[in-house]
Design an enzyme around this catalytic site. Structure first.
Site, PDB file in Angstrom:
ATOM      1  N   SER A  10       0.802  -1.219   0.000  1.00  0.00           N
ATOM      2  CA  SER A  10       0.000   0.000   0.000  1.00  0.00           C
ATOM      3  C   SER A  10       0.834   1.268   0.000  1.00  0.00           C
ATOM      4  O   SER A  10       0.378   2.314  -0.481  1.00  0.00           O
ATOM      5  CB  SER A  10      -0.937   0.013   1.211  1.00  0.00           C
ATOM      6  OG  SER A  10      -0.200  -0.125   2.416  1.00  0.00           O
ATOM      7  N   HIS A 234      -0.465   6.413   5.975  1.00  0.00           N
ATOM      8  CA  HIS A 234      -0.044   6.109   4.606  1.00  0.00           C
ATOM      9  C   HIS A 234       0.351   7.406   3.897  1.00  0.00           C
ATOM     10  O   HIS A 234       0.073   8.501   4.383  1.00  0.00           O
ATOM     11  CB  HIS A 234      -1.176   5.414   3.842  1.00  0.00           C
ATOM     12  CG  HIS A 234      -1.249   3.945   4.090  1.00  0.00           C
ATOM     13  ND1 HIS A 234      -1.846   3.415   5.207  1.00  0.00           N
ATOM     14  CD2 HIS A 234      -0.776   2.892   3.382  1.00  0.00           C
ATOM     15  CE1 HIS A 234      -1.757   2.096   5.175  1.00  0.00           C
ATOM     16  NE2 HIS A 234      -1.102   1.753   4.077  1.00  0.00           N
TER      17      HIS A 234
END
Length: 253
Positions: A10, A234
């Site tokens: 990711s 993230h």
């Protein structure tokens, strides 16, 4: 047009950074504005992006993920560029930080609590980290074997937490463990690149002052996922742009 294959988890896929890559599995969390897409657009490359949220080194090398073949199978030997960002899920890096942000009372909940305690157990994280180095070297070797003409770049992880100070709601002990995992991953990635004759893009070093709690973050803080926004813990759009610039600079050297 030269072929570029992007491998990874990711941190390369870019979950929540809109828009989603056309035709990509929703579970992959693959953004049309992740660093592979930005690099391909800037350099005029034919991109094959097989990055997938949750991927481990095993998903790159040998294991199917949600019915998708191992990522390494995307290589056919014609590549001019291959990038790979991997290893964090092997160590439980982001899951550990996410677990640290959840209310402590959840650690007493049956089943879930056991998983949270395991993620936050330093001994368990050290054991997991001990296996990552060899796995990263195997990734580098297999990419080099399958794509012998390509420039192969390991791209390490953007910095998530500050080197010193607080990062609420993460507690000091959990922050210390997160920092240790991040630094170990950075070093293991560098070691794997050197051992396998691959290049290295030092995103971790470049982003130390752009951690999620900084004034100009390249990553997001702890929180719960919100549709249409970058996933918690993230890269954000600025982070993906920064990593793309680092990759472009390395390719253009």
């Amino acid at each position: 047009m030269s072929r570029y294959v992007a491998l990874g988890s990711s941190m390369a896929a870019g979950p929540g950074i809109g828009p989603r890559a056309p035709g990509s599995p929703r579970a992959a969390g693959r953004s049309a504005r992740n660093y592979p897409h930005l690099v391909a657009d800037a350099l005029g490359l034919d991109l094959v992006d097989v990055t997938y949220s949750g991927a481990t080194t095993a998903h790159v090398l040998t294991e199917s993920q949600r019915g998708v073949p191992p990522q390494i199978r995307a290589l056919d030997g014609s590549e001019s560029l291959v990038t790979v960002t991997i290893g964090g899920n092997d160590a439980g890096y982001v899951p550990m930080l996410f677990a640290a942000g959840l209310p402590r009372l959840l650690r007493a909940v049956p089943v879930l609590g056991g998983r949270l305690r395991e993620l936050l157990d330093p001994s368990a994280r050290y054991v997991a980290l001990a296996e990552v180095g060899a796995a990263l070297i195997e990734v580098g070797r297999e990419i080099r074997r399958r794509a012998p003409k390509a420039t192969v770049l390991f791209v390490d992880y953007l910095t998530l937490v500050p080197a010193t100070g607080d990062a609420p709601p993460l507690r000091p002990a959990d922050l210390a463990l997160g920092r240790h995992i991040a630094e170990t991953l950075r070093q293991l990635t560098a070691d794997a690149a050197q051992a396998t004759g691959c290049g290295l893009v030092r995103a971790a070093d470049a982003s130390r002052e752009h951690h999620a709690w900084s004034a100009h973050p390249w990553t997001t803080r702890f929180g719960f996922p919100v549709p249409g926004r970058p996933a918690p813990l993230h890269p954000n759009a600025d982070g993906m742009r920064a990593v793309a610039d680092l990759v472009i600079a390395e390719v253009s050297r």
